[in-house]
Design a protein around this motif. Structure first.
Motif, PDB file in Angstrom:
ATOM      1  N   ARG A  10      -1.365  52.366  31.489  1.00  0.00           N
ATOM      2  CA  ARG A  10      -0.468  51.588  32.337  1.00  0.00           C
ATOM      3  C   ARG A  10       0.286  50.587  31.465  1.00  0.00           C
ATOM      4  N   ILE A  11       1.585  50.598  31.580  1.00  0.00           N
ATOM      5  CA  ILE A  11       2.419  49.687  30.779  1.00  0.00           C
ATOM      6  C   ILE A  11       3.323  48.901  31.729  1.00  0.00           C
ATOM      7  N   ALA A  12       3.289  47.578  31.633  1.00  0.00           N
ATOM      8  CA  ALA A  12       4.133  46.741  32.495  1.00  0.00           C
ATOM      9  C   ALA A  12       5.444  46.443  31.772  1.00  0.00           C
ATOM     10  N   ASP A  13       6.549  46.666  32.451  1.00  0.00           N
ATOM     11  CA  ASP A  13       7.877  46.576  31.849  1.00  0.00           C
ATOM     12  C   ASP A  13       8.667  45.483  32.586  1.00  0.00           C
ATOM     13  N   PHE A  14       8.877  44.339  31.928  1.00  0.00           N
ATOM     14  CA  PHE A  14       9.579  43.210  32.553  1.00  0.00           C
ATOM     15  C   PHE A  14      10.966  43.057  31.930  1.00  0.00           C
ATOM     16  N   ILE A  45      12.129  42.728  28.101  1.00  0.00           N
ATOM     17  CA  ILE A  45      13.502  42.927  27.632  1.00  0.00           C
ATOM     18  C   ILE A  45      14.327  41.763  28.183  1.00  0.00           C
ATOM     19  N   LEU A  46      14.763  40.856  27.317  1.00  0.00           N
ATOM     20  CA  LEU A  46      15.264  39.562  27.774  1.00  0.00           C
ATOM     21  C   LEU A  46      16.693  39.286  27.300  1.00  0.00           C
ATOM     22  N   ALA A  47      17.582  39.058  28.250  1.00  0.00           N
ATOM     23  CA  ALA A  47      18.986  38.753  27.923  1.00  0.00           C
ATOM     24  C   ALA A  47      19.106  37.369  27.293  1.00  0.00           C
ATOM     25  N   VAL A  48      20.095  37.233  26.414  1.00  0.00           N
ATOM     26  CA  VAL A  48      20.403  35.935  25.793  1.00  0.00           C
ATOM     27  C   VAL A  48      21.744  35.428  26.335  1.00  0.00           C
ATOM     28  N   ARG A  49      21.767  34.151  26.695  1.00  0.00           N
ATOM     29  CA  ARG A  49      23.009  33.470  27.088  1.00  0.00           C
ATOM     30  C   ARG A  49      23.029  32.093  26.469  1.00  0.00           C
ATOM     31  N   TYR A  50      24.162  31.743  25.903  1.00  0.00           N
ATOM     32  CA  TYR A  50      24.293  30.425  25.290  1.00  0.00           C
ATOM     33  C   TYR A  50      23.145  30.114  24.338  1.00  0.00           C
ATOM     34  N   ALA A  88       5.428  43.882  23.586  1.00  0.00           N
ATOM     35  CA  ALA A  88       6.589  44.478  22.910  1.00  0.00           C
ATOM     36  C   ALA A  88       7.810  43.734  23.421  1.00  0.00           C
ATOM     37  N   LEU A  89       8.416  42.931  22.563  1.00  0.00           N
ATOM     38  CA  LEU A  89       9.474  42.014  22.990  1.00  0.00           C
ATOM     39  C   LEU A  89      10.831  42.411  22.409  1.00  0.00           C
ATOM     40  N   ALA A  90      11.851  42.387  23.270  1.00  0.00           N
ATOM     41  CA  ALA A  90      13.215  42.618  22.770  1.00  0.00           C
ATOM     42  C   ALA A  90      14.163  41.617  23.417  1.00  0.00           C
TER      43      ALA A  90
END
Ligand code: FMN
Length: 200
Positions: free
Chosen positions: A14-18, A67-72, A96-98
């Motif tokens: 099981r892999i949680a994908d945020f 998976i995290l968006a970047v703003r400013y 696992a971070l992106a």
């Protein structure tokens, strides 16, 4: 035969994908990763991080994907909250971070050493993820309001990119996304999962 490391029926991992997003690109990347994980036989839950409380569906997961968006220059507030919580946990599954941003359209700026947002995020939360990368995002001038458009034009001009104020360009390198998904599969195969972690 089922072992701790395989994805056969009885041993499905099981892999949680945020993900956190404003304009949708990080969601598309997270969805593609989730599809790759499912194709590999893993069970995946896809969760959008929001500012009204974090989902807690990583129970029993043997790996967590973010998976995290970047703003400013930074990740979004809900992503910051999520990482702070993750960093405070004692037996959290491997991460696992992106981060998704336009600086990463330059192939040489996708590692924890070379991507400023990834480097800052890891330092800020004291994280040592099992996997960490930066994905190039999407430039979509028609979607931006006046103020945002001027800022993005400035960022693009400073980094030698398209600063015309009207282009819509998807910079995400799908081969890189697929490679990252394959690395997550390998990570999950190595991970014993939370049940085994809590054994004496
Ligand atoms: C208001 C705004 C600010 C941004 N700031 C940055 C930034 O500081 N550095 C960068 O490399 N990219 C920046 N970007 C580009 C985004 O990271 C890129 O568009 C990404 O695809 C956004 O992810 P999302 O579509 O999941 O929201 C910015 C985009 C917007 C709209």
């Amino acid at each position: 035969m089922t072992t701790d490391g395989d994805f056969s029926e009885a041993g499905r991992k099981r892999i949680a994908d945020f993900y956190s997003t404003r304009d949708g690109q990080s969601e598309r990347i997270a969805q593609r990763i989730a599809a790759c994980l499912c194709d590999s036989g893993a069970t995946t839950a896809l969760n959008r991080l929001t500012q009204s409380g974090q989902p807690t569906s990583d129970a029993q997961s043997c790996a967590i994907v973010a998976i995290l968006a970047v703003r400013y220059g930074r990740i979004l507030p809900e992503a910051a909250e999520f990482l702070a919580l993750y960093a405070s946990r004692e037996h959290a599954p491997p991460l696992a971070l992106a981060v998704v941003n336009l600086v990463a359209r330059d192939k040489s700026r996708r590692t924890p050493q070379t991507n400023p947002y990834l480097r800052k995020t890891l330092a800020r939360y004291g994280l040592r993820p099992a996997l960490a990368t930066a994905f190039a995002g999407r430039l979509n001038y028609p979607k931006y309001g006046f103020f945002d458009k001027q800022i993005i034009r400035l960022i693009m001009a400073m980094t030698g990119g398209v600063a015309d104020g009207y282009s819509d360009i998807d910079y995400t390198d799908l081969a890189q996304v697929d490679d990252f998904a394959a690395e997550i599969v390998a990570l999950a195969q190595r991970s014993p999962g939370p049940k085994l972690l809590s054994r004496p």
